[in-house]
Design an enzyme around this catalytic site. Sequence first.
Site, short mmCIF file in Angstrom:
data_model
loop_
_atom_site.label_atom_id
_atom_site.label_comp_id
_atom_site.label_asym_id
_atom_site.label_seq_id
_atom_site.Cartn_x
_atom_site.Cartn_y
_atom_site.Cartn_z
CE LYS A 44 6.53 65.20 75.08
NZ LYS A 44 6.94 64.59 73.82
NE ARG A 92 2.70 69.12 69.75
CZ ARG A 92 1.73 69.08 70.65
NH1 ARG A 92 0.57 69.67 70.40
NH2 ARG A 92 1.90 68.47 71.81
CE LYS A 120 1.66 64.99 70.06
NZ LYS A 120 3.11 64.93 69.73
CE LYS A 176 9.33 67.80 75.18
NZ LYS A 176 9.35 66.81 74.14
CB SER A 227 10.01 74.69 70.57
OG SER A 227 8.73 74.18 70.91
CE1 TYR A 276 15.08 72.67 69.57
CE2 TYR A 276 13.97 73.54 71.51
CZ TYR A 276 14.06 72.60 70.51
OH TYR A 276 13.16 71.58 70.44
#
Length: 330
Positions: free
Chosen positions: A200, A210, A223, A254, A280, A319
């Site tokens: 990731k 987010r 991060k 990812k 997303s 999605y």
Amino acid sequence: MATGSFPATRFRRTKSSDALRRLVRENTLSVDDLIWPIFIREGENDETPIPSMPGVARLTLDRAVRAAEEAAELGIPAICLFPYIDTSLKTETCEEAWSPDNLSNRVTRAIKDAVPEIAVMTDVALDPYNINGHDGIVRDGIILNDESVEALVKMTVAQADAGSNIIGPSDMMDGRIGAMRAALEAAGHTNVCILSYAAKYASAFYGPFRDAVGASGLLKGDKKTYQMDPGNAEEALRLVERDLKEGADMIMVKPGMPYLDICRAVSDRFGAPITAYQVSGEYAMITGAAERGWIDGDKAMMESLLAFKRAGCDAILTYFAPDVARALKG
Ligand code: PBG
């Protein structure tokens, strides 16, 4: 691999009709490949659209159950839950994350009651519950590894107790897969799968997510001390190897499309089940451009997902899942 010369070989022959194109197609997308991520919120019979993800909304428990029923009707094998947690429940210690009656666990139980045949996947990371917006516990600006793993293990067992079939650790702390696997075995959850987010990346493509889980405003810094550097590929293979050894059943790469090379490399090297997460930002790019009439959204959706199959993936978290399932039904 021998390829003849022209005109003995004409690649256009097998492209000359739909029938021939179908016969020689190497990869196909199936409803069996899909995991549908949904966002959930408190309340009843209501939903909140997410502006940066056209067509996606946060659903109340009853609507989440309806979504699971719809997924089952469409033949989608799995649904994945991401909770939007009220700010009043976010703390430095994140204890709401392992409350047996938190939103995610209540929705898991409701879905498993109503549609037992669908696999429920739940996310293990502290960001929805953390006042700092980080995936791990923060003290004096440092994201603590070992304390975070302890919290994540409690969260894992609470999710499995609620009926989750697939645990999805998206936190990227070191040592969590082994600790989660040991705790699941000890609690008797021997058939609960771990789909480890092994590779990731620290990515700009998570922005709309987010917003969706209400973590954007809270997140201080980035991060990069736990998610991967986008420049690295060898490290992804080492992480995958480690997580498989610690007891991961499936591996996540990812984001998806910017990291297809990683999907291919993991598939070639390990042969373990791989899932790509079409995140997303990828979804927002396709739907945003389609809304403006700049691309054909349906065709771009199908092409982007087929790319994951070509790159060796077994499943795709997207999605678009219900749209794809409907498109595949024709
Ligand atoms: C965090 C988490 C993120 C996503 C899934 N789990 C965001 C992040 O790491 O900040 C992103 C998914 C998406 O963008 O669709 N635990």
